[in-house]
Scaffold this active site. Sequence first.
Site, PDB file in Angstrom:
ATOM      1  N   GLN A 162      -1.259 -11.379 -22.681  1.00 14.75           N
ATOM      2  CA  GLN A 162      -1.935 -12.371 -21.842  1.00 14.75           C
ATOM      3  C   GLN A 162      -2.751 -13.387 -22.637  1.00 14.75           C
ATOM      4  OE1 GLN A 162      -3.712 -11.240 -18.128  1.00 14.75           O
ATOM      5  NE2 GLN A 162      -2.830  -9.196 -18.203  1.00 14.75           N
ATOM      6  N   CYS A 192      -1.816 -10.746 -15.178  1.00 14.36           N
ATOM      7  CA  CYS A 192      -0.737  -9.754 -15.235  1.00 14.36           C
ATOM      8  C   CYS A 192       0.435 -10.121 -14.330  1.00 14.36           C
ATOM      9  CB  CYS A 192      -1.263  -8.359 -14.895  1.00 14.36           C
ATOM     10  SG  CYS A 192      -2.069  -8.208 -13.289  1.00 14.36           S
ATOM     11  N   SER A 282      -5.373 -13.024 -10.862  1.00 16.89           N
ATOM     12  CA  SER A 282      -4.781 -12.297  -9.742  1.00 16.89           C
ATOM     13  C   SER A 282      -3.942 -13.224  -8.868  1.00 16.89           C
ATOM     14  CB  SER A 282      -5.881 -11.642  -8.895  1.00 16.89           C
ATOM     15  OG  SER A 282      -6.750 -12.631  -8.359  1.00 16.89           O
ATOM     16  N   GLY A 339      -6.503  -5.445  -8.826  1.00 17.19           N
ATOM     17  CA  GLY A 339      -5.063  -5.402  -8.629  1.00 17.19           C
ATOM     18  C   GLY A 339      -4.336  -5.041  -9.906  1.00 17.19           C
ATOM     19  N   HIS A 340      -3.126  -4.602  -9.764  1.00 19.30           N
ATOM     20  CA  HIS A 340      -2.311  -4.338 -10.941  1.00 19.30           C
ATOM     21  C   HIS A 340      -0.878  -4.790 -10.682  1.00 19.30           C
ATOM     22  CE1 HIS A 340      -2.429  -0.495  -8.610  1.00 19.30           C
ATOM     23  NE2 HIS A 340      -1.125  -0.477  -8.820  1.00 19.30           N
ATOM     24  N   TRP A 357       3.506  -2.760 -19.173  1.00 18.71           N
ATOM     25  CA  TRP A 357       2.252  -3.235 -18.599  1.00 18.71           C
ATOM     26  C   TRP A 357       1.966  -4.703 -18.897  1.00 18.71           C
ATOM     27  CZ3 TRP A 357       0.180  -0.136 -15.155  1.00 18.71           C
ATOM     28  CH2 TRP A 357       0.339   1.250 -15.281  1.00 18.71           C
TER      29      TRP A 357
END
Length: 398
Positions: A162, A192, A282, A339-340, A357
Amino acid sequence: MNKKKLGIRLLSLLALGGFVLANPVFADQNFARNEKEAKDSAITFIQKSAAIKAGARSAEDIKLDKVNLGGELSGSNMYVYNISTGGFVIVSGDKRSPEILGYSTSGSFDANGKENIASFMESYVEQIKENKKLDTTYAGTAEIKQPVVKSLLDSKGIHYNQGNPYNLLTPVIEKVKPGEQSFVGQHAATGCVATATAQIMKYHNYPNKGLKDYTYTLSSNNPYFNHPKNLFAAISTRQYNWNNILPTYSGRESNVQKMAISELMADVGISVDMDYGPSSGSAGSSRVQRALKENFGYNQSVHQINRSDFSKQDWEAQIDKELSQNQPVYYQGVGKVGGHAFVIDGADGRNFYHVNWGWGGVSDGFFRLDALNPSALGTGGGAGGFNGYQSAVVGIKP
């Protein structure tokens, strides 16, 4: 025995029964997995893993280093051990949950500063807590034939992150919260959601040309920018050169190659209304499926599915179907930590799924999609709120 004495005895028995069922400490004494037991579980698992043992000259070479998770992720909920020869094992701290929650045969586990990993692990914590209401150990589920699919992204060496150079074209942080002064003037993290989506796009090397521009206004609640903040991506003018968009970056690439990936990341982030921040961002999965089709020209088969609409078996069948067709899955959930979003791109045939990930390979490995005891799910239902409002974007193909 007269009716009065019988009534007193029945009330006493009911009170005692209520005390046993309502006292989680009493139950935990029967079902808790202490640190020694957890370490033994990890060792037993490693001994059965040919891939992990292959990295060591002998069994004596394999040492376990306990990872300090801290907070709600620690102690009685789960244990994480990094393996000296490479890899890690995640063990549940309670016998009413699956014994092994996740593992890797290489690398190491680190959730510090990685919100999507911490959030996913936190969903395990909540599910383990739910299992503690039960009075039976985890017995597993009926054997379901699951495909073995080697990591699709690994097969092409795709490991994005990132930060730099991925975020060279994201908005610049204009103001910060107390204690975050070092972020002012720095580019926001890609987020992400954008990272997961871009990795799938790189897997397909598609599109060659963008389809539709996109613009939006950042939420006025975002504390890192002066408002109003309008962002625009001229996606319709883009020519994505996938030879310059590399599978991974070390920092030694040419400026052309760095700008190629940063342009893709910025376009994806803007197309999903990214709520940018200095270390995370997000966005919702509904925007991902819309952006892939409308802005980047992906197949109309792209759509979102929600975990709450499926039984555990049917949900995993949906994921298995995608992987069997060599289609990585965009996966997302929401928990207390945040969040993921990540990519599911493989399966080991034993109900563990390979997760990328989006942190340059850190903590990538095989994980259960949930830690719930089947007894906690009820008959035929989904997983309610205990799967962190999980959703997936499937059918992703050119």
